[in-house]
Design a protein around this motif. Structure first.
Motif, PDB file in Angstrom:
ATOM      1  N   GLU A 476      23.361   8.314  65.865  1.00 39.63           N
ATOM      2  CA  GLU A 476      22.943   6.972  65.497  1.00 39.63           C
ATOM      3  C   GLU A 476      22.367   6.236  66.709  1.00 39.63           C
ATOM      4  OE1 GLU A 476      24.879   2.907  63.522  1.00 39.63           O
ATOM      5  OE2 GLU A 476      26.080   4.751  63.683  1.00 39.63           O
ATOM      6  N   ALA A 477      23.013   6.400  67.867  1.00 40.56           N
ATOM      7  CA  ALA A 477      22.529   5.758  69.095  1.00 40.56           C
ATOM      8  C   ALA A 477      21.133   6.251  69.451  1.00 40.56           C
ATOM      9  CB  ALA A 477      23.497   6.028  70.247  1.00 40.56           C
ATOM     10  N   LEU A 478      20.902   7.562  69.299  1.00 40.96           N
ATOM     11  CA  LEU A 478      19.593   8.125  69.623  1.00 40.96           C
ATOM     12  C   LEU A 478      18.502   7.516  68.749  1.00 40.96           C
ATOM     13  CD1 LEU A 478      17.859  10.140  71.185  1.00 40.96           C
ATOM     14  CD2 LEU A 478      18.463  11.884  69.478  1.00 40.96           C
ATOM     15  N   LEU A 479      18.799   7.332  67.472  1.00 39.49           N
ATOM     16  CA  LEU A 479      17.815   6.730  66.570  1.00 39.49           C
ATOM     17  C   LEU A 479      17.485   5.307  66.983  1.00 39.49           C
ATOM     18  CD1 LEU A 479      19.142   8.032  63.103  1.00 39.49           C
ATOM     19  CD2 LEU A 479      17.130   8.823  64.367  1.00 39.49           C
ATOM     20  N   PHE A 480      18.516   4.562  67.372  1.00 42.07           N
ATOM     21  CA  PHE A 480      18.286   3.176  67.808  1.00 42.07           C
ATOM     22  C   PHE A 480      17.419   3.130  69.069  1.00 42.07           C
ATOM     23  CE2 PHE A 480      22.272   1.880  65.406  1.00 42.07           C
ATOM     24  CZ  PHE A 480      21.588   1.086  64.495  1.00 42.07           C
ATOM     25  N   PHE A 481      17.709   4.010  70.049  1.00 37.92           N
ATOM     26  CA  PHE A 481      16.942   3.999  71.301  1.00 37.92           C
ATOM     27  C   PHE A 481      15.499   4.460  71.076  1.00 37.92           C
ATOM     28  CE2 PHE A 481      21.255   4.531  73.474  1.00 37.92           C
ATOM     29  CZ  PHE A 481      21.338   3.185  73.775  1.00 37.92           C
ATOM     30  N   ARG A 482      15.319   5.434  70.191  1.00 38.11           N
ATOM     31  CA  ARG A 482      13.958   5.862  69.864  1.00 38.11           C
ATOM     32  C   ARG A 482      13.173   4.708  69.239  1.00 38.11           C
ATOM     33  NH1 ARG A 482      15.431  11.621  66.952  1.00 38.11           N
ATOM     34  NH2 ARG A 482      15.334  12.978  68.804  1.00 38.11           N
ATOM     35  N   ASP A 483      13.838   3.997  68.323  1.00 40.42           N
ATOM     36  CA  ASP A 483      13.172   2.874  67.661  1.00 40.42           C
ATOM     37  C   ASP A 483      12.893   1.743  68.655  1.00 40.42           C
ATOM     38  OD1 ASP A 483      11.980   1.655  65.560  1.00 40.42           O
ATOM     39  OD2 ASP A 483      13.802   1.179  64.459  1.00 40.42           O
ATOM     40  N   ALA A 484      13.822   1.518  69.586  1.00 39.32           N
ATOM     41  CA  ALA A 484      13.613   0.493  70.613  1.00 39.32           C
ATOM     42  C   ALA A 484      12.385   0.817  71.451  1.00 39.32           C
ATOM     43  CB  ALA A 484      14.844   0.383  71.501  1.00 39.32           C
ATOM     44  N   LEU A 485      12.200   2.097  71.765  1.00 39.80           N
ATOM     45  CA  LEU A 485      11.042   2.507  72.566  1.00 39.80           C
ATOM     46  C   LEU A 485       9.740   2.438  71.773  1.00 39.80           C
ATOM     47  CD1 LEU A 485      12.620   5.444  74.585  1.00 39.80           C
ATOM     48  CD2 LEU A 485      11.599   3.371  75.526  1.00 39.80           C
ATOM     49  N   ARG A 486       9.840   2.524  70.463  1.00 38.10           N
ATOM     50  CA  ARG A 486       8.633   2.319  69.666  1.00 38.10           C
ATOM     51  C   ARG A 486       8.186   0.855  69.747  1.00 38.10           C
ATOM     52  NH1 ARG A 486      10.481   6.657  66.341  1.00 38.10           N
ATOM     53  NH2 ARG A 486      12.000   5.349  65.244  1.00 38.10           N
ATOM     54  N   ARG A 487       9.165  -0.053  69.887  1.00 42.54           N
ATOM     55  CA  ARG A 487       8.847  -1.473  70.035  1.00 42.54           C
ATOM     56  C   ARG A 487       8.375  -1.785  71.444  1.00 42.54           C
ATOM     57  NH1 ARG A 487       9.081  -3.923  64.870  1.00 42.54           N
ATOM     58  NH2 ARG A 487      10.591  -2.710  63.675  1.00 42.54           N
ATOM     59  N   ALA A 488       8.967  -1.143  72.429  1.00 45.22           N
ATOM     60  CA  ALA A 488       8.615  -1.362  73.837  1.00 45.22           C
ATOM     61  C   ALA A 488       8.485  -0.001  74.515  1.00 45.22           C
ATOM     62  CB  ALA A 488       9.676  -2.210  74.518  1.00 45.22           C
ATOM     63  N   PRO A 489       7.360   0.698  74.301  1.00 42.11           N
ATOM     64  CA  PRO A 489       7.204   2.090  74.729  1.00 42.11           C
ATOM     65  C   PRO A 489       7.398   2.333  76.223  1.00 42.11           C
ATOM     66  CG  PRO A 489       5.420   1.437  73.257  1.00 42.11           C
ATOM     67  CD  PRO A 489       6.161   0.196  73.608  1.00 42.11           C
ATOM     68  N   ALA A 490       7.169   1.304  77.035  1.00 41.76           N
ATOM     69  CA  ALA A 490       7.259   1.503  78.484  1.00 41.76           C
ATOM     70  C   ALA A 490       8.556   0.977  79.066  1.00 41.76           C
ATOM     71  CB  ALA A 490       6.074   0.824  79.165  1.00 41.76           C
ATOM     72  N   ASN A 491       9.534   0.634  78.229  1.00 40.96           N
ATOM     73  CA  ASN A 491      10.771   0.058  78.739  1.00 40.96           C
ATOM     74  C   ASN A 491      11.635   1.124  79.393  1.00 40.96           C
ATOM     75  OD1 ASN A 491      13.790  -0.787  78.405  1.00 40.96           O
ATOM     76  ND2 ASN A 491      12.607  -2.678  78.268  1.00 40.96           N
ATOM     77  N   THR A 492      11.927   0.926  80.670  1.00 45.95           N
ATOM     78  CA  THR A 492      12.675   1.920  81.446  1.00 45.95           C
ATOM     79  C   THR A 492      14.138   1.992  81.016  1.00 45.95           C
ATOM     80  OG1 THR A 492      11.204   1.571  83.329  1.00 45.95           O
ATOM     81  CG2 THR A 492      13.308   2.632  83.781  1.00 45.95           C
ATOM     82  N   SER A 493      14.755   0.855  80.753  1.00 40.46           N
ATOM     83  CA  SER A 493      16.174   0.845  80.392  1.00 40.46           C
ATOM     84  C   SER A 493      16.425   1.619  79.110  1.00 40.46           C
ATOM     85  CB  SER A 493      16.664  -0.597  80.225  1.00 40.46           C
ATOM     86  OG  SER A 493      16.609  -1.280  81.443  1.00 40.46           O
ATOM     87  N   ALA A 494      15.586   1.404  78.096  1.00 38.25           N
ATOM     88  CA  ALA A 494      15.752   2.116  76.834  1.00 38.25           C
ATOM     89  C   ALA A 494      15.517   3.614  77.032  1.00 38.25           C
ATOM     90  CB  ALA A 494      14.796   1.556  75.789  1.00 38.25           C
ATOM     91  N   ALA A 495      14.542   3.965  77.889  1.00 36.14           N
ATOM     92  CA  ALA A 495      14.282   5.379  78.158  1.00 36.14           C
ATOM     93  C   ALA A 495      15.473   6.036  78.852  1.00 36.14           C
ATOM     94  CB  ALA A 495      13.025   5.525  79.006  1.00 36.14           C
ATOM     95  N   LEU A 496      16.073   5.337  79.809  1.00 40.20           N
ATOM     96  CA  LEU A 496      17.255   5.870  80.493  1.00 40.20           C
ATOM     97  C   LEU A 496      18.430   6.002  79.527  1.00 40.20           C
ATOM     98  CD1 LEU A 496      16.994   3.811  83.808  1.00 40.20           C
ATOM     99  CD2 LEU A 496      16.679   6.291  83.584  1.00 40.20           C
ATOM    100  N   ASN A 497      18.592   5.038  78.649  1.00 40.21           N
ATOM    101  CA  ASN A 497      19.657   5.106  77.648  1.00 40.21           C
ATOM    102  C   ASN A 497      19.449   6.310  76.729  1.00 40.21           C
ATOM    103  OD1 ASN A 497      20.835   2.779  78.635  1.00 40.21           O
ATOM    104  ND2 ASN A 497      19.871   1.420  77.133  1.00 40.21           N
ATOM    105  N   LYS A 498      18.201   6.525  76.334  1.00 42.17           N
ATOM    106  CA  LYS A 498      17.905   7.655  75.450  1.00 42.17           C
ATOM    107  C   LYS A 498      18.220   8.981  76.143  1.00 42.17           C
ATOM    108  CE  LYS A 498      13.791   9.408  74.533  1.00 42.17           C
ATOM    109  NZ  LYS A 498      12.437   9.690  74.011  1.00 42.17           N
ATOM    110  N   ILE A 499      17.856   9.097  77.426  1.00 41.25           N
ATOM    111  CA  ILE A 499      18.147  10.324  78.169  1.00 41.25           C
ATOM    112  C   ILE A 499      19.650  10.575  78.227  1.00 41.25           C
ATOM    113  CG2 ILE A 499      18.043  11.391  80.459  1.00 41.25           C
ATOM    114  CD1 ILE A 499      15.370   9.853  80.850  1.00 41.25           C
ATOM    115  N   GLN A 500      20.405   9.520  78.469  1.00 43.53           N
ATOM    116  CA  GLN A 500      21.864   9.670  78.559  1.00 43.53           C
ATOM    117  C   GLN A 500      22.446  10.200  77.251  1.00 43.53           C
ATOM    118  OE1 GLN A 500      23.737   6.346  80.425  1.00 43.53           O
ATOM    119  NE2 GLN A 500      25.795   6.862  79.682  1.00 43.53           N
ATOM    120  N   VAL A 501      21.967   9.674  76.132  1.00 41.19           N
ATOM    121  CA  VAL A 501      22.433  10.143  74.829  1.00 41.19           C
ATOM    122  C   VAL A 501      22.018  11.594  74.596  1.00 41.19           C
ATOM    123  CG1 VAL A 501      22.225   9.824  72.329  1.00 41.19           C
ATOM    124  CG2 VAL A 501      22.465   7.840  73.830  1.00 41.19           C
ATOM    125  N   LEU A 502      20.772  11.914  74.950  1.00 35.89           N
ATOM    126  CA  LEU A 502      20.283  13.285  74.756  1.00 35.89           C
ATOM    127  C   LEU A 502      21.123  14.286  75.531  1.00 35.89           C
ATOM    128  CD1 LEU A 502      16.427  12.608  74.912  1.00 35.89           C
ATOM    129  CD2 LEU A 502      17.676  13.522  72.937  1.00 35.89           C
TER     130      LEU A 502
END
Length: 554
Positions: A476-502
């Motif tokens: 569920e967290a991964l889906l949220f972070f992916r969607d967050a990056l669709r809203r802000a594709p260049a956001n570093t914090s969301a990208a780091l969060n997504k990597i941590q979940v992955l």
């Protein structure tokens, strides 16, 4: 630097030194003869503002006669602004602006610079003598007041005005009351200013005191009363430009937004060369998301301030911000395509002036170009340019020049790097944040309808992702972070969060799903490696790299 010399009452112009600045030879000859005929024999004549700057840095005068139009380059008003800024005018010297242009806009523009007097060509020798004598007498009668003003000491000005008002026959009493009230307002004592002006207006009506009373009411939060006082001031003096500005501010504060715009539009019709009015129009238009009017007002302001001490990198950044917002909101591909040309033109017009200062123009220019790339949809390139532009300041962002810092914050907000933008904005000084235009630009970047919707949705998705991760709901967290990056594709914090979940998920899935997650994690890590990050982001990325390196490829 010598101060104004004293002269005997029967010879008011004795030993007075005059500086005449005019580019017309015939007028120079005529004026020199006039000045000598009235008893002013020490006359220095110069033709350009540049010559005047050099001469005034070495020598002072008692009387400055400055022609408004000085040919190409700096005009008389801008020269006067420079001399004041550089503190090259003696406290008791008198300054006249002289012009052959009798248009209302020219006259009001000259008066906005607050010379001691303004003279329209042609004028007689008697007119010149009388006006000079009157200006010199006022300076001598209020010598203590003008010395305190020159030292920029409001309390000393208040005391000097109070002392002058003890003389019941003081012919400058109204001037002293208005000035005293102005100093009280600067000292954040609007109630004292209000009471002083109410008492004075009971004795005599004055449009200038009425305007000051309107300002005091505005600062006291009495916005409706302020509007009424200011309306009365402009009824008595329809060309009182400053009263319109304060009336618009009071109308805005009272939520009369349409009335405020009408007030400003009327004022600009009266005085189209008023930089202060165009600045206020830009602020109001930006708040109303009228980006066309905001950029047009700032474009006019940039042109008016050509060669002026007020032509700063911050003003340039404000203008470029409005260009970008207008292009983004226009829904017209032409304006997006034309944005690069417009920004390049604005940067070029100010380049030479800014390169002569200590300002980091190269970094500022790169931030502006990065914002253009983002507006055109190339977020990856824009992000790389933006981070590279301020990499030398990342360890100590407080060292960044204010204009570069605010422009970088605007770029980060445009990019979607909301967390980092908050960190850098905290480094802006109180004086920078107190600038209405800077404050409005930052507010527009956060609350603009397009950007704010994206920001709010990103924030919600990122927070939901963090909550799901903390609760152990990794998919569920991964889906949220992916969607967050669709809203802000260049956001570093969301990208780091997504990597941590992955990385967490990679230990849970078998080969079929693991391969997909592994490639997504590797690709996201590689994308972040390609840009310069701040210290906090880089440290976290290094930790995730180390964790990822310990995983076996599925």
């Amino acid at each position: 630097m010598n101060e104004t010399t004293q002269s005997a009452p029967d010879r008011p112009f004795k030993n007075k030194r005059v500086l005449l600045i005019d580019d017309q030879r015939s007028f120079q000859v005529m004026m020199k003869a006039m000045l000598q005929n009235v008893g002013l024999n020490k006359v220095t004549i110069l033709a350009t503002a540049e010559e005047a700057r050099r001469r005034c840095s070495k020598e002072s005068f008692d009387i400055y006669l400055i022609d408004y139009n000085l040919g190409s380059g700096e005009n008389g008003r801008q020269l006067l602004e420079y001399l004041r800024e550089a503190k090259l005018l003696p406290p008791l010297a008198v300054v006249f602006i002289v012009s052959g242009d009798n248009s209302r806009s020219m006259v009001l523009s000259a008066l906005e610079s607050e010379p001691d007097d303004y003279m329209m060509k042609p004028f007689s020798q008697d007119q010149l003598r009388l006006r000079l004598l009157r200006a010199l007498q006022r300076k001598q009668s209020l010598a203590g007041v003008f010395r305190a003003l020159a030292e920029q000491e409001p309390q000393a000005v208040i005391q000097a005005c109070d002392e002058a008002l003890k003389d019941e026959n003081n012919r400058y009493a109204n001037y002293c009351r208005c000035l005293m009230a102005e100093m009280l307002l600067r000292e954040q004592e609007p109630q004292r200013a209000h009471d002083l002006l109410i008492q004075a207006l009971n004795d005599v009506e004055s449009s200038w005191m009425r305007m000051s009373l309107g300002k005091a009411c505005y600062l006291l939060g009495q916005h409706e009363a302020a509007v009424e006082h200011l309306k009365k001031a402009v009824q008595d003096r329809p060309l009182m430009v400053e009263a319109y500005r304060w009336m618009a501010s009071a109308q805005l504060a009272a939520s009369h937004n349409d009335a405020a715009m009408e007030t400003l539009e009327r004022a600009i019709q009266i005085s189209p060369q008023s930089g202060m009015l165009h600045q206020q129009m830009a602020e109001v238009s930006l708040a109303r998301e009228d980006y066309l009017k905001a950029k047009d007002s700032l474009s006019t302001l940039m042109e008016l301030n050509r060669f002026s001490v007020q032509r700063t990198p911050q003003a340039l950044g404000n203008y470029i911000h409005c260009l970008i917002l207008y292009a983004l909101h226009s829904e017209d591909p032409y304006h997006i395509a034309n944005l690069q040309k417009q920004v390049n033109s604005a940067l070029y017009r100010c380049r030479d002036a800014l390169l002569t200062t200590e300002f980091d123009y190269a970094a500022f220019e790169q931030v502006c170009q990065a914002r253009v790339q983002m507006a055109r949809g190339d977020l990856v390139r824009g992000k790389k340019m933006l981070y590279k532009a301020h990499q030398n300041y990342m360890a100590e962002p407080e060292r960044m020049p204010e204009a570069l810092l605010s422009e970088t914050v605007l770029g980060l907000l445009q990019l979607g790097e909301f967390e980092y933008a908050d960190q850098l904005q905290a480094c802006l000084s109180e004086s920078a944040l107190a600038d209405p235009m800077v404050s409005q630009c930052l507010s527009s970047a956060r609350h603009d309808s397009l950007l704010a919707e994206r920001n709010q949705k990103y924030q919600e998705l990122n927070e939901q992702g963090i909550l799901a991760y903390k609760n152990g709901h990794l998919d569920e967290a991964l889906l949220f972070f992916r969607d967050a990056l669709r809203r802000a594709p260049a956001n570093t914090s969301a990208a780091l969060n997504k990597i941590q979940v992955l990385i967490q998920l990679l230990g849970q899935y078998k080969k079929d799903r693991g391969t997909e997650l592994y490639e997504e994690c590797r690709a996201t890590l590689s994308a972040l490696d390609a840009v310069i990050l701040n210290q906090t982001q880089r440290a976290r990325l290094d930790e995730l790299h180390a964790e990822f390196a310990q995983l076996r490829r599925p």
